[in-house]
Motif scaffolding. Structure first.
Motif, short mmCIF file in Angstrom:
data_model
loop_
_atom_site.label_atom_id
_atom_site.label_comp_id
_atom_site.label_asym_id
_atom_site.label_seq_id
_atom_site.Cartn_x
_atom_site.Cartn_y
_atom_site.Cartn_z
N ILE A 64 0.59 -1.46 0.05
CA ILE A 64 0.08 -0.16 0.12
C ILE A 64 0.84 1.38 0.01
N GLU A 65 0.90 1.95 -0.43
CA GLU A 65 1.19 3.24 -1.20
C GLU A 65 0.47 4.60 -0.25
N ILE A 66 1.15 5.35 0.42
CA ILE A 66 0.91 6.02 1.22
C ILE A 66 0.60 7.83 0.83
N SER A 67 0.43 8.68 1.08
CA SER A 67 0.59 10.43 0.98
C SER A 67 0.28 11.08 1.85
N LYS A 68 0.30 11.89 1.65
CA LYS A 68 -0.80 13.43 2.11
C LYS A 68 -0.09 14.67 1.38
N ILE A 69 -1.07 15.60 1.94
CA ILE A 69 -1.43 16.76 0.64
C ILE A 69 -1.53 17.58 2.28
N VAL A 70 -0.59 18.58 2.92
CA VAL A 70 -1.56 19.72 3.22
C VAL A 70 -1.43 20.72 2.72
N ASP A 71 -2.59 21.18 2.90
CA ASP A 71 -3.28 22.59 2.02
C ASP A 71 -2.42 23.28 2.71
N SER A 72 -1.37 24.69 2.20
CA SER A 72 -0.93 25.15 2.56
C SER A 72 -1.38 27.13 3.74
N ASN A 73 -2.60 27.00 3.17
CA ASN A 73 -3.57 27.59 4.13
C ASN A 73 -4.01 26.90 5.75
N VAL A 74 -3.03 25.50 6.14
CA VAL A 74 -3.67 25.04 7.08
C VAL A 74 -3.22 24.40 8.55
N THR A 75 -2.54 25.16 9.44
CA THR A 75 -1.48 25.34 9.61
C THR A 75 -1.11 23.85 11.17
N SER A 76 -2.22 24.45 11.83
CA SER A 76 -2.76 23.61 12.88
C SER A 76 -3.91 23.26 12.79
N VAL A 77 -4.52 22.24 14.28
CA VAL A 77 -5.61 21.65 14.94
C VAL A 77 -5.42 21.83 15.88
N ARG A 78 -6.85 22.66 16.45
CA ARG A 78 -7.32 21.66 17.84
C ARG A 78 -7.70 20.75 18.37
N ALA A 79 -6.64 19.85 18.99
CA ALA A 79 -6.94 18.26 19.20
C ALA A 79 -6.72 17.58 20.51
N ASP A 80 -6.61 16.97 20.58
CA ASP A 80 -6.30 15.97 21.64
C ASP A 80 -5.11 15.25 20.70
N GLU B 105 -9.86 24.31 13.60
CA GLU B 105 -8.60 24.73 13.38
C GLU B 105 -7.75 25.24 15.02
N GLY B 106 -6.29 25.16 14.98
CA GLY B 106 -5.90 25.99 15.75
C GLY B 106 -4.70 27.24 15.26
N ALA B 107 -3.79 27.77 16.26
CA ALA B 107 -3.65 29.71 16.10
C ALA B 107 -3.06 28.55 14.85
N ARG B 108 -2.24 30.04 14.27
CA ARG B 108 -1.44 30.39 13.16
C ARG B 108 0.31 29.18 13.32
N ASN B 109 0.06 29.94 13.82
CA ASN B 109 1.74 29.60 14.22
C ASN B 109 2.36 28.89 15.61
#
Length: 176
Positions: free
Chosen positions: A50-66, A171-175
């Motif tokens: 199985i091949e796995i790949s990831k793409i993270v949109d450039s306007n997403v920095t962080s998430v608020r999560a555990d 969404e989390g804080a930008r920094n």
């Protein structure tokens, strides 16, 4: 003996879930998190072809999560995707992250066997499973974990084409 083993497994699954009842929500840099997560699962997936790949949109920095919950949610979704790819050719799992209003969508998609409409209608029913070695608790527990992080989950599947699971979390804080 088989049924006793199954009950024992179910009890262990429920016990391990209960340790996550009090989430520790924090800002998580999502790209770094996914790099570490994929590094942990890549070898097992590779051994299954199985091949796995990831793409993270450039306007997403962080998430608020555990981070523990998010790790377990993704592990459950990747495991399901891997199982769906068992008898397929050209096995692929894609993890995409994109902004969705003030939230972040994390999408896990596979090109596996997909699910029938009946299976999709029963996905979150306890003990319902289409797997020979499944418990029927995985997606129910996964949804509960996503809910604990103030998120939601949606599943779209087409028989013989694949499945896309979208979890949406704050969404989390930008920094971060």
């Amino acid at each position: 003996m088989t049924e006793i083993s199954r009950v024992e497994f179910l009890l262990r699954a429920l016990k391990s879930f209960s340790i996550f009842e009090k989430p520790e929500i924090q800002d998580i840099h999502i790209d770094d998190f996914l790099v570490r997560f994929i590094a942990l699962v890549r070898n097992d997936l590779y051994q299954s072809g199985i091949e796995i790949s990831k793409i993270v949109d450039s306007n997403v920095t962080s998430v608020r999560a555990d981070p523990r919950l998010l790790h377990q949610v993704l592990l459950n979704l990747i495991t399901n995707a891997s199982d769906a790819l068992e008898d397929q050719m050209n096995k692929k799992i894609n993890v995409r992250v994109m902004k969705q209003d003030d939230l972040v969508a994390i999408i896990v998609e596979d090109n596996g066997c997909g699910m029938s409409k009946e299976a999709q209608a029963n996905l979150f029913k306890p003990f319902y499973t289409t797997k020979t070695r499944g418990t029927g608790l995985g997606l129910m527990i996964t949804l509960k974990m996503v809910t604990l992080m103030k998120g939601n989950m949606e599943i779209k599947s087409t028989k013989d084409k694949g499945t896309s699971v979208t979890i949406v979390i704050p969404e989390g804080a930008r920094n971060a």
